[in-house]
Design a protein around this motif. Structure first.
Motif, mmCIF file in Angstrom:
data_model
loop_
_atom_site.group_PDB
_atom_site.id
_atom_site.type_symbol
_atom_site.label_atom_id
_atom_site.label_comp_id
_atom_site.label_asym_id
_atom_site.label_seq_id
_atom_site.Cartn_x
_atom_site.Cartn_y
_atom_site.Cartn_z
ATOM 1 N N ARG A 192 0.832 -1.205 0.000
ATOM 2 C CA ARG A 192 0.000 0.000 0.000
ATOM 3 C C ARG A 192 0.872 1.263 0.000
ATOM 4 N NH1 ARG A 192 -4.899 -0.160 1.590
ATOM 5 N NH2 ARG A 192 -4.513 -1.825 3.111
ATOM 6 N N GLY A 193 1.960 1.223 0.768
ATOM 7 C CA GLY A 193 2.861 2.356 0.804
ATOM 8 C C GLY A 193 3.495 2.623 -0.544
ATOM 9 N N ILE A 194 3.890 1.554 -1.256
ATOM 10 C CA ILE A 194 4.490 1.710 -2.579
ATOM 11 C C ILE A 194 3.486 2.332 -3.550
ATOM 12 C CG2 ILE A 194 5.345 0.449 -4.593
ATOM 13 C CD1 ILE A 194 6.605 -1.548 -2.649
ATOM 14 N N LEU A 195 2.274 1.771 -3.602
ATOM 15 C CA LEU A 195 1.271 2.276 -4.531
ATOM 16 C C LEU A 195 0.888 3.714 -4.191
ATOM 17 C CD1 LEU A 195 -1.085 -0.823 -4.988
ATOM 18 C CD2 LEU A 195 0.945 -0.166 -6.299
ATOM 19 N N SER A 196 0.831 4.030 -2.910
ATOM 20 C CA SER A 196 0.500 5.399 -2.499
ATOM 21 C C SER A 196 1.570 6.372 -2.973
ATOM 22 C CB SER A 196 0.365 5.478 -0.973
ATOM 23 O OG SER A 196 -0.697 4.662 -0.508
ATOM 24 N N GLN A 197 2.836 5.981 -2.836
ATOM 25 C CA GLN A 197 3.923 6.856 -3.284
ATOM 26 C C GLN A 197 3.875 7.085 -4.786
ATOM 27 O OE1 GLN A 197 7.938 6.159 -1.775
ATOM 28 N NE2 GLN A 197 7.075 4.844 -0.186
ATOM 29 N N VAL A 198 3.601 6.008 -5.534
ATOM 30 C CA VAL A 198 3.548 6.135 -6.986
ATOM 31 C C VAL A 198 2.411 7.065 -7.396
ATOM 32 C CG1 VAL A 198 3.128 4.897 -9.144
ATOM 33 C CG2 VAL A 198 4.600 3.877 -7.392
ATOM 34 N N LEU A 199 1.226 6.849 -6.828
ATOM 35 C CA LEU A 199 0.075 7.681 -7.184
ATOM 36 C C LEU A 199 0.314 9.131 -6.783
ATOM 37 C CD1 LEU A 199 -2.772 7.821 -8.329
ATOM 38 C CD2 LEU A 199 -3.653 7.225 -6.064
ATOM 39 N N GLU A 200 0.830 9.336 -5.585
ATOM 40 C CA GLU A 200 1.093 10.701 -5.121
ATOM 41 C C GLU A 200 2.145 11.380 -5.999
ATOM 42 O OE1 GLU A 200 2.285 12.960 -0.933
ATOM 43 O OE2 GLU A 200 2.755 10.838 -1.219
ATOM 44 N N PHE A 201 3.192 10.647 -6.356
ATOM 45 C CA PHE A 201 4.249 11.214 -7.193
ATOM 46 C C PHE A 201 3.677 11.715 -8.513
ATOM 47 C CE2 PHE A 201 7.385 11.001 -10.544
ATOM 48 C CZ PHE A 201 8.503 11.588 -9.976
ATOM 49 N N TRP A 202 2.848 10.891 -9.159
ATOM 50 C CA TRP A 202 2.320 11.284 -10.455
ATOM 51 C C TRP A 202 1.329 12.433 -10.359
ATOM 52 C CZ3 TRP A 202 2.108 5.567 -12.289
ATOM 53 C CH2 TRP A 202 3.291 5.279 -12.962
ATOM 54 N N PHE A 203 0.583 12.539 -9.266
ATOM 55 C CA PHE A 203 -0.289 13.694 -9.100
ATOM 56 C C PHE A 203 0.531 14.972 -8.898
ATOM 57 C CE2 PHE A 203 -4.025 10.949 -8.419
ATOM 58 C CZ PHE A 203 -4.970 11.698 -9.114
ATOM 59 N N PHE A 204 1.650 14.880 -8.164
ATOM 60 C CA PHE A 204 2.507 16.051 -8.017
ATOM 61 C C PHE A 204 3.098 16.454 -9.358
ATOM 62 C CE2 PHE A 204 2.788 15.301 -3.363
ATOM 63 C CZ PHE A 204 2.575 16.607 -2.947
ATOM 64 N N GLU A 205 3.488 15.468 -10.175
ATOM 65 C CA GLU A 205 4.037 15.771 -11.493
ATOM 66 C C GLU A 205 2.969 16.356 -12.411
ATOM 67 O OE1 GLU A 205 7.155 15.376 -13.146
ATOM 68 O OE2 GLU A 205 7.833 15.463 -11.075
ATOM 69 N N ARG A 206 1.773 15.805 -12.367
ATOM 70 C CA ARG A 206 0.695 16.241 -13.252
ATOM 71 C C ARG A 206 0.228 17.658 -12.896
ATOM 72 N NH1 ARG A 206 -3.287 13.530 -16.268
ATOM 73 N NH2 ARG A 206 -4.584 15.112 -17.256
ATOM 74 N N PHE A 207 0.113 17.929 -11.592
ATOM 75 C CA PHE A 207 -0.364 19.244 -11.144
ATOM 76 C C PHE A 207 0.783 19.991 -10.459
ATOM 77 C CE2 PHE A 207 -4.117 16.504 -11.263
ATOM 78 C CZ PHE A 207 -4.969 17.260 -12.074
ATOM 79 N N CYS A 208 1.864 20.174 -11.210
ATOM 80 C CA CYS A 208 3.074 20.766 -10.638
ATOM 81 C C CYS A 208 2.885 22.231 -10.266
ATOM 82 C CB CYS A 208 4.252 20.594 -11.592
ATOM 83 S SG CYS A 208 3.990 21.312 -13.229
ATOM 84 N N GLY A 209 1.825 22.876 -10.746
ATOM 85 C CA GLY A 209 1.579 24.263 -10.392
ATOM 86 C C GLY A 209 0.852 24.438 -9.078
ATOM 87 N N LEU A 210 0.380 23.341 -8.478
ATOM 88 C CA LEU A 210 -0.330 23.411 -7.208
ATOM 89 C C LEU A 210 0.651 23.227 -6.054
ATOM 90 C CD1 LEU A 210 -3.507 21.242 -7.952
ATOM 91 C CD2 LEU A 210 -3.212 23.714 -8.210
ATOM 92 N N THR A 211 0.262 23.702 -4.883
ATOM 93 C CA THR A 211 1.078 23.476 -3.696
ATOM 94 C C THR A 211 0.853 22.045 -3.201
ATOM 95 O OG1 THR A 211 -0.629 24.158 -2.132
ATOM 96 C CG2 THR A 211 0.796 25.882 -3.053
ATOM 97 N N ALA A 212 1.740 21.622 -2.293
ATOM 98 C CA ALA A 212 1.595 20.286 -1.721
ATOM 99 C C ALA A 212 0.249 20.150 -1.011
ATOM 100 C CB ALA A 212 2.751 20.001 -0.758
ATOM 101 N N LYS A 213 -0.147 21.179 -0.273
ATOM 102 C CA LYS A 213 -1.426 21.124 0.443
ATOM 103 C C LYS A 213 -2.586 20.970 -0.530
ATOM 104 C CE LYS A 213 -0.023 23.900 4.454
ATOM 105 N NZ LYS A 213 -0.278 25.148 5.207
ATOM 106 N N GLU A 214 -2.517 21.665 -1.655
ATOM 107 C CA GLU A 214 -3.610 21.600 -2.632
ATOM 108 C C GLU A 214 -3.705 20.212 -3.269
ATOM 109 O OE1 GLU A 214 -3.817 26.236 -4.188
ATOM 110 O OE2 GLU A 214 -2.267 24.897 -4.973
#
Length: 286
Positions: A174-196
């Motif tokens: 679960r930790g691995i999949l969470s990191q992968v999903l979170e990483f790609w959302f940060f890459e996709r929405f790189c203009g948003l803050t971490a909180k957003e």
């Protein structure tokens, strides 16, 4: 969007990750996933599944997130090098491409159905899989790569996050999949803050209750630090470094926190080619 390092992290989640990423091919028996360097010429085989306790084939996985004319030859080289060191093994190469246009034309025989190489295009196999099996957490993590419309992805983000968090998974997976999903959302929405981004992923959960928020808060990195793109990349790099090399020493964290976006991108791109932390970001006294 950078894809190589999260893909190899994803593959470390085991047999189900292999099945999803290869379009349905299943591992027969127990396998061990690892990153391997061929001695002598230091050619790294980042994704390799080796049979444990049986005579099944070895799978060498090469992921191409961007177009490369030499992708097939790169994979063939790695197959040959591994075969030289393990001449009594059946070695099968699997090339995974994000888009149809990323598949190189040469050697032309590599794209034939009967070729001794497997060709998987994620844009070809995963959209139908995502529609057919949306509750599969191994498929859900690819949503940021497959859904082109940003607004559609925004509205569905929390659902994909819950799919991973609520699935009956081993905590490490679960930790691995969470990191992968979170990483790609940060890459996709790189203009948003971490909180957003976290708010997008946890629309029904207060951000203060998420593990990601608590982890960052414990290190004093929520208030007073650079928000947005740099913060997301630095945090992603630290998580990947910890999983690959072990705990990140304080001097390395300081160097990462002071890095530019371009430097962070370079380190993220090279994380699976470096033999150790020092090879990637330089020695402590550098």
């Amino acid at each position: 969007m950078k894809t190589d390092h999260p893909v190899y992290l994803f593959l470390s989640a085991g047999a189900e990750a292999f099945r999803v990423l290869t379009g349905g091919r299943e591992l027969d028996g127990a396998y061990r996933f690892c990153s391997l360097t061929i001695k002598g010429i230091e050619r790294r085989l980042d994704g390799i599944f080796e049979p444990e306790g049986h005579a099944g084939p070895v799978y060498v996985v090469e992921f191409q997130g961007q177009s490369s004319e030499k992708a097939w030859y790169n994979l063939l080289t790695k197959i040959g090098l591994y075969g030289e060191e393990h001449p009594r093994s059946d070695v099968i190469g699997i090339a995974i491409f994000l888009r149809e246009q990323d598949v190189p034309a040469f050697p032309s025989w590599a794209n034939h159905v009967e070729a001794p190489l497997l060709n998987v295009v994620l844009r070809r196999v995963l959209p139908d899989w995502l529609a057919r099996d949306p509750d599969n957490p191994y498929v859900a993590v690819f949503a940021p790569l497959l859904i082109d419309d940003d607004e559609v992805l925004r509205t569905q983000a929390a659902g994909y996050w819950r799919t991973v968090q609520e699935a009956p998974l081993d905590p490490e997976v679960r930790g691995i999949l969470s990191q992968v999903l979170e990483f790609w959302f940060f890459e996709r929405f790189c203009g948003l803050t971490a909180k957003e981004v976290w708010a997008m992923l946890n629309l029904l959960t207060p951000i203060q209750e998420t593990k990601a928020y608590q982890s960052i808060l414990a290190e004093g990195k929520i208030e007073g630090k650079i928000e947005g793109k740099i913060e997301g990349k630095a945090d992603s790099l630290k998580r990947l470094l910890t999983r690959r090399y072990g705990p990140v020493p304080p001097w390395a964290e300081q160097r990462i926190d002071a890095a530019t976006v371009a430097q962070l991108d370079g380190w993220l791109d090279g994380i699976f080619d470096a033999a150790n932390l020092e090879d990637l970001i330089g020695p402590e006294s550098g």
